[in-house]
Scaffold this active site. Structure first.
Site, PDB file in Angstrom:
ATOM      1  CG  ASP A  20      -1.960  -1.058   1.216  1.00 60.17           C
ATOM      2  OD1 ASP A  20      -2.154  -1.677   0.155  1.00 60.17           O
ATOM      3  OD2 ASP A  20      -2.587  -1.274   2.266  1.00 60.17           O
ATOM      4  CG  LEU A  71     -24.551  -1.222   7.676  1.00 62.48           C
ATOM      5  CD1 LEU A  71     -25.806  -1.264   8.543  1.00 62.48           C
ATOM      6  CD2 LEU A  71     -24.908  -0.979   6.215  1.00 62.48           C
ATOM      7  N   GLY A 123      -6.339  -9.890   0.708  1.00 64.82           N
ATOM      8  CA  GLY A 123      -6.060 -11.239   1.183  1.00 64.82           C
ATOM      9  C   GLY A 123      -5.072 -11.240   2.330  1.00 64.82           C
ATOM     10  CD  GLU A 166      -7.585  -6.200  -3.470  1.00 66.20           C
ATOM     11  OE1 GLU A 166      -7.970  -5.047  -3.232  1.00 66.20           O
ATOM     12  OE2 GLU A 166      -6.590  -6.722  -2.908  1.00 66.20           O
ATOM     13  CG  ASP A 184      -9.377  -6.340   4.186  1.00 64.17           C
ATOM     14  OD1 ASP A 184     -10.347  -6.866   3.621  1.00 64.17           O
ATOM     15  OD2 ASP A 184      -8.574  -5.588   3.606  1.00 64.17           O
TER      16      ASP A 184
END
Length: 294
Positions: free
Chosen positions: A13, A213, A41, A138, A245
């Site tokens: 990232d 949410l 993942g 992904e 995640d």
């Protein structure tokens, strides 16, 4: 302890922190940049391992410096990386902008993840031996669908996070036990923005669903039962990257331990709440002792 197999992406990232995200054609000045191991993942694998799960990661990294760093990060978290293959070329990357309200926007470049188009004998054996399989979108759909069908044939419980959202093949949905979209993904999958109505549409395709949410908590719905809305802990969000995640990985551990759904969801919600109070994705994920103390 229930073994958890994760078939999914491993990305580095590249995170820019800004007061507000730029609009189309606009340039803004950021205040900070970080390079953080991620990928949906890998994030779910790390979250599950830190929550006390026995986790094996199935996927691929590249031959660049990111690849070795991503593998090391997973191993330090206690994740088995024997089935995390190294392929020629770059690793996957995610380019993330996080604003002052903690919201994010993400562009994912698959890199090595795109090479995972099918399962080999080792991958099929790992899925078959697991108690739970975690999937996201992904990786190429061919591999995701094959893993889900392998799990179904072996009686392995399968949890799918439909992100990035796309049209889901019927062969994949038929092998999913629990679908966990966020509210935007649920809307995209059903055409319905109201979570309760969206959940009922999704239940025509899968036995159970949890729609996350954000600050409003999450909605759990299963065939033959009344939907339940679980409130989220009240916290100040710093960075929401990786929260979903964290929720999924922690929930998998709780379900693998045989906890009732309400208890499992509450525990996973506490983990996600801890995550959003810290910067980064996998680096912000809490350990089991922290979740238990929350």
């Amino acid at each position: 302890m229930t073994a958890i197999a994760v078939l999914g992406s491993t990305n580095m990232d590249l995170v820019a922190y800004v007061a507000r995200a730029p609009g189309r054609g606009e340039t803004v000045t950021g205040r900070e940049f970080r390079t953080v191991p991620g990928g949906k993942g890998a994030n779910q694998a790390v979250a599950a391992a830190r929550a006390g799960g026995e986790v094996v990661m199935i996927g691929a990294v590249g031959t660049d410096e990111y690849g070795s760093a991503l593998r090391t990060h997973l191993e330090h978290a206690g994740v088995d990386t024997d089935l995390l293959h190294t392929v020629a070329g770059p690793s996957g990357t995610a380019h993330i902008v996080v604003d002052d309200e903690g919201a994010n926007s993400i562009v994912v470049i698959p890199g090595a993840n795109g090479s995972v188009t099918a399962l080999g004998p080792g991958e099929r054996a790992a899925v078959s031996a697991a108690g739970l399989l975690l999937l996201q979108l992904e990786l190429p759909l061919t591999a995701v669908t094959e893993a889900a069908r392998t799990a179904r044939d072996r009686g392995v419980r399968t949890i799918l996070t439909p992100s990035p959202v796309r049209t889901l093949p019927s062969a994949l949905l038929a092998a999913v036990d629990l679908l966990i979209p966020d509210e935007h993904e649920a809307t995209a999958l059903t055409g319905c923005a109201e979570p309760h109505a969206a959940a009922q549409i999704l239940l025509r395709q899968v036995p159970a669903v949890v729609i996350t949410l954000g600050r409003k908590g999450c909605l759990y719905a299963a065939r033959g039962a009344e939907p339940v809305l679980f409130p989220a802990p009240e916290v100040t969000a710093v960075d929401t990257t990786g929260a979903g995640d964290t929720f999924v990985g922690t929930l998998a551990v709780a379900l693998g331990e045989g906890r009732p759904v309400p208890e499992a969801v509450a525990w996973a919600s506490s983990a996600a709440a801890l995550c959003v109070q810290r910067q980064g994705a996998s680096t912000s994920m809490p350990h089991r002792s922290e979740i238990d103390a929350a």
